[in-house]
Structure formats: structure tokens, C-alpha cells
Design a protein around this motif. Structure first.
Motif, PDB file in Angstrom:
ATOM      1  N   PRO A 338       0.803  -1.232   0.000  1.00  0.00           N
ATOM      2  CA  PRO A 338       0.000   0.000   0.000  1.00  0.00           C
ATOM      3  C   PRO A 338       0.829   1.272   0.000  1.00  0.00           C
ATOM      4  N   ASP A 339       2.084   1.177   0.428  1.00  0.00           N
ATOM      5  CA  ASP A 339       2.926   2.372   0.469  1.00  0.00           C
ATOM      6  C   ASP A 339       3.541   2.696  -0.883  1.00  0.00           C
ATOM      7  N   VAL A 340       3.409   1.770  -1.823  1.00  0.00           N
ATOM      8  CA  VAL A 340       3.948   1.982  -3.166  1.00  0.00           C
ATOM      9  C   VAL A 340       2.805   2.433  -4.080  1.00  0.00           C
ATOM     10  N   GLU A 341       3.045   3.478  -4.847  1.00  0.00           N
ATOM     11  CA  GLU A 341       2.004   4.003  -5.735  1.00  0.00           C
ATOM     12  C   GLU A 341       1.554   2.923  -6.708  1.00  0.00           C
ATOM     13  N   ASN A 342       0.249   2.721  -6.784  1.00  0.00           N
ATOM     14  CA  ASN A 342      -0.302   1.659  -7.632  1.00  0.00           C
ATOM     15  C   ASN A 342      -1.570   2.169  -8.306  1.00  0.00           C
ATOM     16  N   GLU A 343      -1.644   1.953  -9.622  1.00  0.00           N
ATOM     17  CA  GLU A 343      -2.768   2.473 -10.400  1.00  0.00           C
ATOM     18  C   GLU A 343      -3.847   1.420 -10.654  1.00  0.00           C
ATOM     19  N   THR A 344      -3.716   0.231 -10.089  1.00  0.00           N
ATOM     20  CA  THR A 344      -4.675  -0.836 -10.377  1.00  0.00           C
ATOM     21  C   THR A 344      -6.074  -0.468  -9.889  1.00  0.00           C
ATOM     22  N   LEU A 345      -7.065  -0.716 -10.746  1.00  0.00           N
ATOM     23  CA  LEU A 345      -8.466  -0.464 -10.405  1.00  0.00           C
ATOM     24  C   LEU A 345      -9.236  -1.769 -10.562  1.00  0.00           C
ATOM     25  N   ALA A 346      -9.948  -2.194  -9.520  1.00  0.00           N
ATOM     26  CA  ALA A 346     -10.731  -3.433  -9.540  1.00  0.00           C
ATOM     27  C   ALA A 346     -12.203  -3.103  -9.755  1.00  0.00           C
ATOM     28  N   LEU A 347     -12.764  -3.636 -10.843  1.00  0.00           N
ATOM     29  CA  LEU A 347     -14.174  -3.429 -11.171  1.00  0.00           C
ATOM     30  C   LEU A 347     -14.915  -4.744 -10.973  1.00  0.00           C
ATOM     31  N   THR A 348     -16.062  -4.683 -10.338  1.00  0.00           N
ATOM     32  CA  THR A 348     -16.845  -5.888 -10.071  1.00  0.00           C
ATOM     33  C   THR A 348     -18.248  -5.720 -10.639  1.00  0.00           C
ATOM     34  N   PHE A 349     -18.685  -6.702 -11.450  1.00  0.00           N
ATOM     35  CA  PHE A 349     -20.043  -6.716 -11.996  1.00  0.00           C
ATOM     36  C   PHE A 349     -20.886  -7.648 -11.121  1.00  0.00           C
ATOM     37  N   THR A 350     -22.049  -7.195 -10.714  1.00  0.00           N
ATOM     38  CA  THR A 350     -22.900  -8.034  -9.855  1.00  0.00           C
ATOM     39  C   THR A 350     -24.363  -7.925 -10.248  1.00  0.00           C
ATOM     40  N   THR A 351     -25.079  -9.026 -10.112  1.00  0.00           N
ATOM     41  CA  THR A 351     -26.532  -9.034 -10.237  1.00  0.00           C
ATOM     42  C   THR A 351     -27.142  -9.141  -8.840  1.00  0.00           C
ATOM     43  N   ASP A 352     -28.455  -9.098  -8.762  1.00  0.00           N
ATOM     44  CA  ASP A 352     -29.124  -9.246  -7.464  1.00  0.00           C
ATOM     45  C   ASP A 352     -28.686 -10.520  -6.744  1.00  0.00           C
ATOM     46  N   LEU A 353     -28.567 -11.610  -7.508  1.00  0.00           N
ATOM     47  CA  LEU A 353     -28.291 -12.904  -6.897  1.00  0.00           C
ATOM     48  C   LEU A 353     -26.879 -13.002  -6.335  1.00  0.00           C
ATOM     49  N   GLU A 354     -26.002 -12.071  -6.698  1.00  0.00           N
ATOM     50  CA  GLU A 354     -24.626 -12.097  -6.201  1.00  0.00           C
ATOM     51  C   GLU A 354     -24.388 -11.089  -5.076  1.00  0.00           C
ATOM     52  N   LEU A 355     -25.392 -10.291  -4.750  1.00  0.00           N
ATOM     53  CA  LEU A 355     -25.201  -9.232  -3.754  1.00  0.00           C
ATOM     54  C   LEU A 355     -24.851  -9.771  -2.373  1.00  0.00           C
ATOM     55  N   SER A 356     -25.385 -10.936  -2.027  1.00  0.00           N
ATOM     56  CA  SER A 356     -25.057 -11.496  -0.710  1.00  0.00           C
ATOM     57  C   SER A 356     -23.576 -11.866  -0.635  1.00  0.00           C
ATOM     58  N   ASP A 357     -23.000 -12.327  -1.761  1.00  0.00           N
ATOM     59  CA  ASP A 357     -21.573 -12.628  -1.785  1.00  0.00           C
ATOM     60  C   ASP A 357     -20.750 -11.338  -1.675  1.00  0.00           C
ATOM     61  N   VAL A 358     -21.226 -10.263  -2.304  1.00  0.00           N
ATOM     62  CA  VAL A 358     -20.557  -8.965  -2.185  1.00  0.00           C
ATOM     63  C   VAL A 358     -20.576  -8.503  -0.732  1.00  0.00           C
ATOM     64  N   LYS A 359     -21.708  -8.715  -0.062  1.00  0.00           N
ATOM     65  CA  LYS A 359     -21.849  -8.320   1.340  1.00  0.00           C
ATOM     66  C   LYS A 359     -20.808  -9.018   2.219  1.00  0.00           C
ATOM     67  N   LYS A 360     -20.598 -10.305   1.973  1.00  0.00           N
ATOM     68  CA  LYS A 360     -19.625 -11.067   2.759  1.00  0.00           C
ATOM     69  C   LYS A 360     -18.213 -10.545   2.510  1.00  0.00           C
ATOM     70  N   ILE A 361     -17.945 -10.175   1.267  1.00  0.00           N
ATOM     71  CA  ILE A 361     -16.625  -9.620   0.947  1.00  0.00           C
ATOM     72  C   ILE A 361     -16.416  -8.306   1.685  1.00  0.00           C
ATOM     73  N   GLU A 362     -17.434  -7.437   1.673  1.00  0.00           N
ATOM     74  CA  GLU A 362     -17.327  -6.146   2.355  1.00  0.00           C
ATOM     75  C   GLU A 362     -17.096  -6.330   3.850  1.00  0.00           C
TER      76      GLU A 362
END
Length: 433
Positions: A338-362
Motif C-alpha cells: 500500500p505504500d507503493v504508488e499503484n494504479e490498479t483499479l478493480a471493477l466488479t459486476f454483480t446481479t441481485d443474486l450475487e449481492l449477498s456474496d458482495v456483502k460477505k466480501i465487504e
């Protein structure tokens, strides 16, 4: 004394709670039990482990004042057999009133034994929707005296396709109090419960890890279906000035092949597999080879065909699917430097049925993932189907047709994606890659 003073639990129940080691209520219990005791319909939204099951088990037991009648007054629906057994175990932990009879119903060889058990008398029924419906249709489950109707893990029931038995049972119950407990509340679940939930109190609790995980910058795109995900990916990938190197993660090889065939028609050899499934398809044995090939922009990686990957220096990581195992996702988006400058951007596509998995990740990473606006140029598959239907059946009036102004634009001519100024600046910086 919080259990007694604030939540008005009966003294016998308070003793059971204390004996079980529950010294103080969790937030979801503090905010729902008083409403349950008051007879209000409740929609409780909280992550796994927040104490939802304990809340409704205590609320249920708190209703019984005298010897029960042996006719079901409480029906609790859960997604599967394991959950039925877990709820029964919790009732046994807190229930000291041996006159209350609790019966579990779930799919198992033979239905007659469960019907006989109901016939012998049941006060509380814990069941999967499919088995409860089957026994109800055989006139083995009496719903005439149900006073409390509870749906637990509502989002999981939608994911398992249990909408029909769930709705049928809810509509078969006359006036009663209704409770819904779920990890997430999305549009599909809302459509199922709307006909029978009466002005429910909405209680939402977020419990994030105090010690968060350092991750790459993340954006979440909430779309209605697979086809729209594919359109969104195409819209992004067409901009070759920004999306110079992209790793796209999917849950299966079949999805990877579908995406490959779709993208290959447009960008040819710029798309490839990590470990191609067939020798005639472009692929790489390792990610270093992909990084070194300047002609390749898109690498498709399926969860069943990938180990630990060195994702350093990849500008974009796109999760086309949300992995069922949160650890898989977290390992990819964790920023180990984290101390090194990094330009990586993570994009996640989700539908309703995947929102519970997103919640667990958060929960695990200790932060909410920023929800991004969908690009104006994005073609929503549902609207395309509606439009085609309208073309076949022209409107009989001169009134404007809903959605008629929506049209597909050429993605190559579309460079604005409704990003914030900071995100646009970050993407512009990636043009140097």
C-alpha cells in the motif's frame, strides 16, 4: 438486565439466554426484538453472523405465555435442511418450556413420517418452502392459526429459485405478523414480499471488520442480468486507450468461452485465455507471458483453472462474476504494497443474486465497495427485449412509447462512463501503460 429491561423478554427466557453465554444483545437484536414483541411486520437486513436467527428465535419463544394448543401458530421458512436443523438446535438451547412442540420439515426420503409428526401436534414449524408446500397441499400442514410467519435467509431462497412455494405459503396464511431476515434486500426479493408484507419496519445493520484489509481501488457495477454484464464489458473493452491490460475473472470455463467468442469477433487476437481449453484458442501458460505480449489486452481467467497470480502492473481487474468463496476475491484485490504508488483499479459486476456474496466480501475487507453509476451508453438487455416487442406490436395511440428514446450507441464513439473526476483522472493516468 438489557434483555429484560429494554427487550421485555420473560424472566425464564432471560435465564436461558444468560446460561447460553449471551451476556448482551447484538445490534440487530436490540433493533428488532421490541418491534417483534409489538406485533409489527419487520424486514431485518444484516450480514451473516450478526445474530438474526437468535433475534427471531427469542422473539418467537417470548410469545408463548401458557400451554400451547398443539396447532401451528408459528411458521418459519429457511432455505435448506442444514438451516432447519440449525434453527431447531437454537430453539432447544433457549426453550425450557417442554410443552412447546417444535417440528422440522425438510426434503428427505418419505413424507409420511413428517406428516405423522405434525398430526401428533406442533406449535412451531421450521421448514423449507418446498417441503412445507408439499405437505400443505396434502392437507397435512394446518395454516389456519398461524400468528407469526418468518422468512429467514430470504436472499438465499431467491437464489435457490424458491419464489413460488414461498409466495404460495405466504398467501395461504391469513392475517398474521410477518418477519423477513436477509443478508441483502434486492429488487427480486422485494417483488416477492411486497404483496404480503404490511408497512414493515426496515432495520439494516452493517457489521464490518474493525481491522480492514488494504485493497486496490474498487468500483461495483450492479446490473440486472448476464447479458447486460456482457454489454458493459464490451463497452469498456472497446476503449483501447484506457483499458490497455485487463484480467477478467469468471466462475467457470463455459462463461470464459462465451466471453471469448463475443470479444474475439471485435478485438481478435487481443483476447486470450489463461490455460486455453482448446489448442486452437489463444492462451498463455502463465500471466507473465500475457504481460509481456503487447498485442494482448484481455486475459480471461476462470476460478476452476487459476492458482495464485501475480497481478502487479495490471491496470484493470474485472470480476465478471463474483466468486462464491470470498477468499478468492480478496486475494486478488488485496494491495500487498500500500505504500507503493499503484494504479490498479478493480471493477466488479454483480446481479441481485450475487449481492449477498458482495456483502460477505465487504464484511471481510472492512469497507464498503463504492457503487458506480452505469454508463449512459450501456444497453440493458431487458429494455432491448421490450423494445423488440413494441416493434412487433405498434402502439395504437400517439402517446410516446416508454423507453423509445433509449437507443444503442456505438461504443467506439462513447468515452464518458459517468465516473467521478478522481476516477477519470486515474483512468487517464493508465493511458501511459
Amino acid at each position: 438486565m438489557v434483555w429484560f429491561d429494554k427487550l421485555k423478554l420473560k424472566k425464564q427466557l432471560v435465564r436461558s439466554v444468560n446460561e447460553a453465554g449471551y451476556t448482551s444483545p447484538k445490534e440487530i437484536q436490540l433493533r428488532t426484538l421490541s418491534r417483534i414483541n409489538g406485533g409489527q411486520d419487520v424486514v431485518a437486513i444484516a450480514p451473516e453472523g450478526a445474530g438474526k436467527t437468535t433475534a427471531y428465535v427469542l422473539g418467537t419463544l417470548n410469545r408463548f405465555n401458557h400451554a400451547p394448543e398443539g396447532v401451528p401458530s408459528v411458521l418459519i421458512l429457511v432455505p435448506d435442511k442444514d438451516q432447519v436443523l440449525a434453527v431447531l438446535e437454537m430453539f432447544n438451547r433457549f426453550n425450557k418450556n417442554q410443552s412447546i412442540k417444535i417440528v422440522g420439515l425438510y426434503v428427505t426420503p418419505g413424507i409420511e413420517g413428517q406428516m405423522d409428526e405434525l398430526a401428533d401436534g406442533a406449535d412451531i414449524v421450521v421448514a423449507t418452502p418446498d417441503r412445507a408446500r408439499a405437505i400443505y397441499l396434502k392437507l397435512g400442514l394446518n395454516l389456519n392459526k398461524i400468528e407469526l410467519f418468518i422468512i429467514d435467509e430470504g436472499d438465499q431462497m431467491i437464489k435457490k429459485g424458491m419464489q413460488l412455494p414461498l409466495a404460495e405459503l405466504a398467501n395461504s396464511v391469513t392475517k398474521c405478523q410477518r418477519l423477513l431476515f436477509t443478508d441483502v434486500l434486492h429488487s427480486r426479493l422485494e417483488r416477492v414480499i411486497e404483496p404480503f408484507m404490511i408497512s414493515p419496519a426496515i432495520v439494516e445493520v452493517d457489521e464490518l471488520e474493525e481491522q480492514g484489509i488494504q485493497t486496490f481501488s474498487q468500483l461495483l457495477y450492479h446490473v440486472p442480468n448476464f447479458g447486460t454484464k456482457l454489454n458493459l464489458l464490451n463497452l469498456f473493452i472497446t476503449d483501447d486507450e484506457v483499458f490497455t491490460k485487463v484480467v477478467v475473472f469468471v466462475n467457470s470455463r463455459s462463461t470464459a468461452e462465451t466471453i471469448y467468442n463475443n470479444l474475439h469477433r471485435k478485438i481478435k487476437e487481443a483476447v486470450a485465455f489463461l490455460n486455453a481449453p482448446f489448442i486452437d484458442l489463444k492462451g498463455y501458460k502463465d500471466i507473465e507471458a500475457f504481460k509481456a505480449d503487447e498485442s494482448a489486452r484481455i486475459l480471461l481467467v476462470s476460478n476452476d483453472n487459476a492458482g495464485d497470480l501475480d497481478l502487479d502492473d495490471i491496470p484493470f481487474l474485472i470480476h465478471f462474476d463474483v466468486p462464491a468463496e470470498k477468499e478468492t476475491y480478496i486475494s486478488r484485490v488485496t494491495n500487498h504494497f500500500p505504500d507503493v504508488e499503484n494504479e490498479t483499479l478493480a471493477l466488479t459486476f454483480t446481479t441481485d443474486l450475487e449481492l449477498s456474496d458482495v456483502k460477505k466480501i465487504e464484511q471481510s475487507i472492512g469497507q464498503k465497495i463504492t457503487v458506480a453509476d452505469l454508463p449512459e451508453e450501456l444497453v440493458i438487455e431487458k429494455e432491448i427485449k421490450t423494445k423488440k416487442k413494441e416493434e412487433k406490436e405498434p402502439a395504437k395511440t400517439d402517446a410516446p412509447v416508454t423507453g423509445a428514446a433509449f437507443h444503442e450507441k456505438k461504443a467506439a464513439n462513447s468515452k464518458t462512463y459517468n465516473y467521478s473526476s478522481g476516477t477519470k483522472a486515474k483512468m487517464n493516468n493508465k493511458r501511459k501503460h
